[in-house]
Design a protein around this motif. Sequence first.
Motif, short mmCIF file in Angstrom:
data_model
loop_
_atom_site.label_atom_id
_atom_site.label_comp_id
_atom_site.label_asym_id
_atom_site.label_seq_id
_atom_site.Cartn_x
_atom_site.Cartn_y
_atom_site.Cartn_z
N LEU A 1 8.27 22.88 31.49
CA LEU A 1 6.39 23.07 31.28
C LEU A 1 5.49 22.67 32.80
CD1 LEU A 1 6.52 20.66 28.15
CD2 LEU A 1 5.63 22.86 28.62
N ALA A 2 6.03 21.68 33.41
CA ALA A 2 5.71 21.63 35.09
C ALA A 2 5.01 23.10 36.00
CB ALA A 2 6.12 20.26 35.90
N ARG A 3 6.29 23.79 35.72
CA ARG A 3 6.36 24.46 36.76
C ARG A 3 5.28 26.06 36.17
NH1 ARG A 3 9.58 24.92 40.74
NH2 ARG A 3 11.92 24.58 40.53
N MET B 1 1.77 22.62 33.10
CA MET B 1 1.19 21.36 32.50
C MET B 1 1.85 19.79 33.79
SD MET B 1 2.58 19.64 28.92
CE MET B 1 2.13 21.39 27.79
N PRO B 2 0.42 19.11 33.55
CA PRO B 2 0.23 17.84 34.26
C PRO B 2 1.54 17.15 33.49
CG PRO B 2 -1.44 17.53 33.19
CD PRO B 2 -1.49 19.15 32.64
N ASP B 3 1.79 15.76 34.07
CA ASP B 3 3.27 14.69 33.70
C ASP B 3 2.69 14.01 32.46
OD1 ASP B 3 1.96 13.65 35.31
OD2 ASP B 3 3.32 12.53 36.53
N GLY B 4 1.40 13.49 32.37
CA GLY B 4 0.34 12.57 31.82
C GLY B 4 1.08 10.98 31.71
N SER C 1 10.11 8.28 30.68
CA SER C 1 9.84 9.63 30.36
C SER C 1 8.32 9.66 30.47
CB SER C 1 10.17 10.37 28.67
OG SER C 1 9.83 11.85 29.25
N THR C 2 7.61 10.84 30.31
CA THR C 2 6.51 10.72 29.96
C THR C 2 5.61 11.95 28.84
OG1 THR C 2 6.10 13.01 31.65
CG2 THR C 2 5.93 11.22 32.75
#
Length: 287
Positions: free
Chosen positions: A145-147, A150-153, A164-165
């Motif tokens: 998701l990051a790649r 999507m930001p980690d939140g 986790s995030t």
Amino acid sequence: MPTPSPLCFSPSQQVPRLLAALLLLAVALLAGCAIAPPRTDDPLQKVNRKVYAFNDTLDKAVLRPAAVGYRKVTNPPVRRSVSNFFTNIQMPITIANDLLQARPSQALGSTGRFLINLTIGVGGFFDPASKMGLPLQTTDFGITLARWGMPDGDFVMLPLLGPSTLRDMWHYPVDGYFFDPLSIIARTHYFNYGQYYLPQVLYVVSMRSQLIDAEGFLQTAYDPYAFLRDAYRQRRLYMLYDGNPPADVIEKLQGVDQPGFDPDELLEQQKQWEQQHADSKSAPAKD
């Protein structure tokens, strides 16, 4: 007075289970570097600390005693072989996510490692792939998701699972349901007494047993919760950038790009706390 973060950066390479975050301690302490200021981007901290306390209590009551017993009835070669097996059997998670990340060369390398250890390595109990120049590289759906942007939140401390995030937490249901062979076997086979869960239980106990030697780091940390939180974020950053994050990204995570950053002041605060911590340990217990 602000609390100095117990973290510093070191270029290093998930053990996603209860208290597996303890493994991050070794990652966080591999090399000395600038002290980072306290994190201010933790809006869920109040709830997270309660969950951390719950996890810690459960670990001390159940998981750690099981891990200590496991170490007593096994020797290092046996524990290493068990760890090798579980590391290899979960390689399909990495292979699938390498493909989802559009990284075919990494997927090919991970597949080769998986097959070599599965065959020549006698089911994965041995690791000939590393000796053949195929090092272990892991990834998961959170990194996928990051790649894709999507930001980690916000940071979250999950019950039983640890740090986790809001982004990374999705790797548990996605990887666990679609790609984890142990999970697939457990839900597609029926036994009268739930024997299919035994490998997962052994996996958790095996992973926890590897962390016993690192417990001293956490016990002497200025703030154990903050230590694990920042160590988790650091490790995920290095995973996302294949162990080589850009300098500006490191500075942003460390906070050294913020106005008013004073490493000398933070270092002095850390020294004062360590002295107080040492004094409290050496003080005689009161009746």
